[in-house]
Design a protein around this motif. Structure first.
Motif, PDB file in Angstrom:
ATOM      1  N   GLN A 146       0.838  -1.202   0.000  1.00  0.00           N
ATOM      2  CA  GLN A 146       0.000   0.000   0.000  1.00  0.00           C
ATOM      3  C   GLN A 146       0.878   1.259   0.000  1.00  0.00           C
ATOM      4  N   GLN A 147       1.959   1.231   0.793  1.00  0.00           N
ATOM      5  CA  GLN A 147       2.855   2.383   0.859  1.00  0.00           C
ATOM      6  C   GLN A 147       3.495   2.656  -0.500  1.00  0.00           C
ATOM      7  N   LEU A 148       3.926   1.601  -1.186  1.00  0.00           N
ATOM      8  CA  LEU A 148       4.507   1.776  -2.521  1.00  0.00           C
ATOM      9  C   LEU A 148       3.483   2.359  -3.486  1.00  0.00           C
ATOM     10  N   ASN A 149       2.270   1.876  -3.421  1.00  0.00           N
ATOM     11  CA  ASN A 149       1.225   2.397  -4.301  1.00  0.00           C
ATOM     12  C   ASN A 149       0.928   3.872  -4.042  1.00  0.00           C
TER      13      ASN A 149
ATOM     14  N   THR B 152       7.818  -3.405  -9.406  1.00  0.00           N
ATOM     15  CA  THR B 152       8.869  -2.554  -9.963  1.00  0.00           C
ATOM     16  C   THR B 152       8.358  -1.118  -9.919  1.00  0.00           C
ATOM     17  N   ALA B 153       9.129  -0.245  -9.286  1.00  0.00           N
ATOM     18  CA  ALA B 153       8.654   1.129  -9.085  1.00  0.00           C
ATOM     19  C   ALA B 153       9.813   2.120  -9.056  1.00  0.00           C
ATOM     20  N   GLU B 154       9.491   3.370  -9.395  1.00  0.00           N
ATOM     21  CA  GLU B 154      10.460   4.458  -9.239  1.00  0.00           C
ATOM     22  C   GLU B 154      10.245   5.045  -7.857  1.00  0.00           C
ATOM     23  N   VAL B 155      11.288   5.017  -7.038  1.00  0.00           N
ATOM     24  CA  VAL B 155      11.126   5.399  -5.629  1.00  0.00           C
ATOM     25  C   VAL B 155      12.136   6.476  -5.232  1.00  0.00           C
ATOM     26  N   SER B 156      11.777   7.181  -4.170  1.00  0.00           N
ATOM     27  CA  SER B 156      12.667   8.206  -3.628  1.00  0.00           C
ATOM     28  C   SER B 156      13.807   7.548  -2.872  1.00  0.00           C
TER      29      SER B 156
ATOM     30  N   ALA C 216      15.676   3.358   0.874  1.00  0.00           N
ATOM     31  CA  ALA C 216      16.412   2.966   2.091  1.00  0.00           C
ATOM     32  C   ALA C 216      15.501   2.209   3.058  1.00  0.00           C
ATOM     33  N   GLN C 217      14.240   2.649   3.141  1.00  0.00           N
ATOM     34  CA  GLN C 217      13.284   2.022   4.065  1.00  0.00           C
ATOM     35  C   GLN C 217      12.977   0.583   3.642  1.00  0.00           C
TER      36      GLN C 217
ATOM     37  N   ASP D  33      15.560  -4.052   2.366  1.00  0.00           N
ATOM     38  CA  ASP D  33      15.570  -5.499   2.644  1.00  0.00           C
ATOM     39  C   ASP D  33      14.715  -6.291   1.664  1.00  0.00           C
ATOM     40  N   TYR D  34      13.872  -5.593   0.903  1.00  0.00           N
ATOM     41  CA  TYR D  34      12.968  -6.273  -0.022  1.00  0.00           C
ATOM     42  C   TYR D  34      13.384  -6.100  -1.488  1.00  0.00           C
ATOM     43  N   VAL D  35      14.554  -5.445  -1.713  1.00  0.00           N
ATOM     44  CA  VAL D  35      15.015  -5.211  -3.078  1.00  0.00           C
ATOM     45  C   VAL D  35      15.549  -6.525  -3.667  1.00  0.00           C
TER      46      VAL D  35
END
Length: 418
Positions: free
Chosen positions: A381-384, A402-406, A411-412, A415-417
């Motif tokens: 939900q946070q990624l969305n 797969t997402a473009e993230v800050s 960093a947060q 562990d899930y990358v």
């Protein structure tokens, strides 16, 4: 409407004509009617009357001809100069600082702004107590048959009493202001902790900062109640407004609209509004809004940058946003390096400005693929909500996104990358 004469001394100042035009605009912003303008070339002001004797007589005559009520002078005057000019011209004399203070007092809306202006007004009055004290002393001693030393002492005692009263008022107001600002400091800390980039609109008063802010909010679909006050006048608003700008790809930044500047802005006011300008000091990017249609645009840029430097803001990246290009009869929107020529009333211009801001503040964003276990649904939900989703797949071991993230979100969720 009160009729006024404006006047100043041209002492080899490069921008004298500009400051006089500005003085007229300030007078009009204070609902005063300028009926005449006078100036004199002098190396320095006359200590007793600011203007020379001949010019003082000319002002007296102009006041009679135009039925003027007041004289507004383009510098800060001493108490002696004010008293003597009033006696010699028959006009109420207002210096530039007092005029700006009066405008600020009429524009202040929030409790903080009102306290800041009141402190600045009292600080302005403090060194000018001698004039009023002398008048009271004259009234005290009128008809007395002597005792000059005793009476002078009484006047000085009255002066010191008045001074202590004002200093106590200033101290009390500062305590109130400190209490009001505690909440703002907390809010500012929360904004910094959010990790959202901060962008501050700065610049000359009436350059179009608030119109630009409203345009960007409307461009990104913000509700009308988020819009800020706009009016075509100097210092239409003194209060810093902060709004969140949200793009369709879930990128967000905080946008603040700060108080405008003007040349010869009284030092007390700059100091008083330093806390209001904290949003600019904490910004990741400054957007200096400039009136491209004004022939004095260069002077306005210099005024803005001098004022920012005076409160320690001189090392933050800046975009030079030349607004009102439609009035300047120049091509727009146009981007050249760190400068953009645009119109805040043109949607295409605002889109280009938004793109320039995005390029500057959303550096460090990266495209990553995360595998989120089904048990960690809140992270999906946070990624969305906070990232631009490029692809979502549902695997046996969890949700692959797969997402473009800050940088903060990367960093947060490191562990899930994958």
């Amino acid at each position: 409407m009160t009729a006024v004469i404006i006047g100043g001394i041209e002492n080899q100042t490069e921008n004298f004509t500009y400051t006089m035009e500005e003085l007229q605009a300030l007078a009009e912003a204070d609902n005063l009617e300028v009926v005449a303008s006078v100036h004199q070339k002098l190396e320095r002001p006359v200590a007793a009357t600011y203007f020379g004797a001949g010019k003082v007589t000319e002002i007296f005559q102009a006041g009679q001809v135009h039925a003027a009520d007041a004289l507004i002078v383009n510098d800060e005057l001493s108490p002696t100069q004010i008293r003597n000019l009033e006696q010699d011209t028959g006009l109420t004399v207002i210096d530039r600082t007092a005029l700006i203070l009066d405008i600020f007092a009429s524009r202040a809306r929030t409790k903080e702004a009102k306290l800041q202006v009141e402190i600045a007004k009292l600080q302005y009055q403090l060194p000018r107590l001698r004039t009023s004290a002398a008048e009271k002393l004259d009234q005290q001693t009128a008809g007395n048959a002597g005792g000059g030393f005793t009476n002078r002492g009484a006047g000085e005692t009255k002066l010191e009493l008045n001074r202590r009263v004002i200093e106590k008022q200033i101290s009390q107001l500062r305590k109130k202001l400190k209490d009001v600002q505690k909440d703002q400091v907390t809010q500012s800390k929360q904004r910094r902790a959010s990790g959202l980039p901060q962008v501050a609109l700065v610049g000359y008063t009436n350059a179009g900062k608030s119109t630009t802010m409203n345009g960007l909010l409307q461009l990104t679909g913000q509700e009308e109640d988020k819009q800020v006050f706009v009016k075509n006048m100097l210092f239409a608003t003194l209060d810093t407004s902060v709004r969140k700008v949200h793009f369709a790809d879930n990128k967000e930044f905080l946008l603040s609209d700060t108080v405008g500047f003007v040349s010869k802005l009284p030092h007390n006011l700059v100091a008083a509004f330093e806390s209001t300008l904290a949003e600019a000091r904490n910004a990741d990017l400054l957007v200096q809004v400039i009136d491209a249609s004004d022939p004095h645009a260069r002077e306005m840029i210099a005024t803005t940058e001098e004022t920012l430097a005076s409160i320690g803001i001189d090392d933050i990246p800046m975009i030079y946003a030349y607004n009102k290009a439609d009035l300047a009869n120049t091509r727009y929107p146009l981007v050249t390096g760190d400068a953009i020529t645009y119109s805040a009333r043109d949607s295409q211009s605002l889109q280009v400005l938004a793109d320039v801001i995005r390029q500057k503040i959303f550096t460090g964003y990266q495209t990553l693929t995360f595998l989120i276990p089904f048990a960690e649904g809140q992270l999906v939900q946070q990624l969305n909500e906070e990232a631009q989703i490029i692809k979502t797949d549902y695997l046996a071991t969890g949700t692959q996104i797969t997402a473009e993230v800050s940088p903060q979100l990367a960093a947060q969720l490191q562990d899930y990358v994958q």
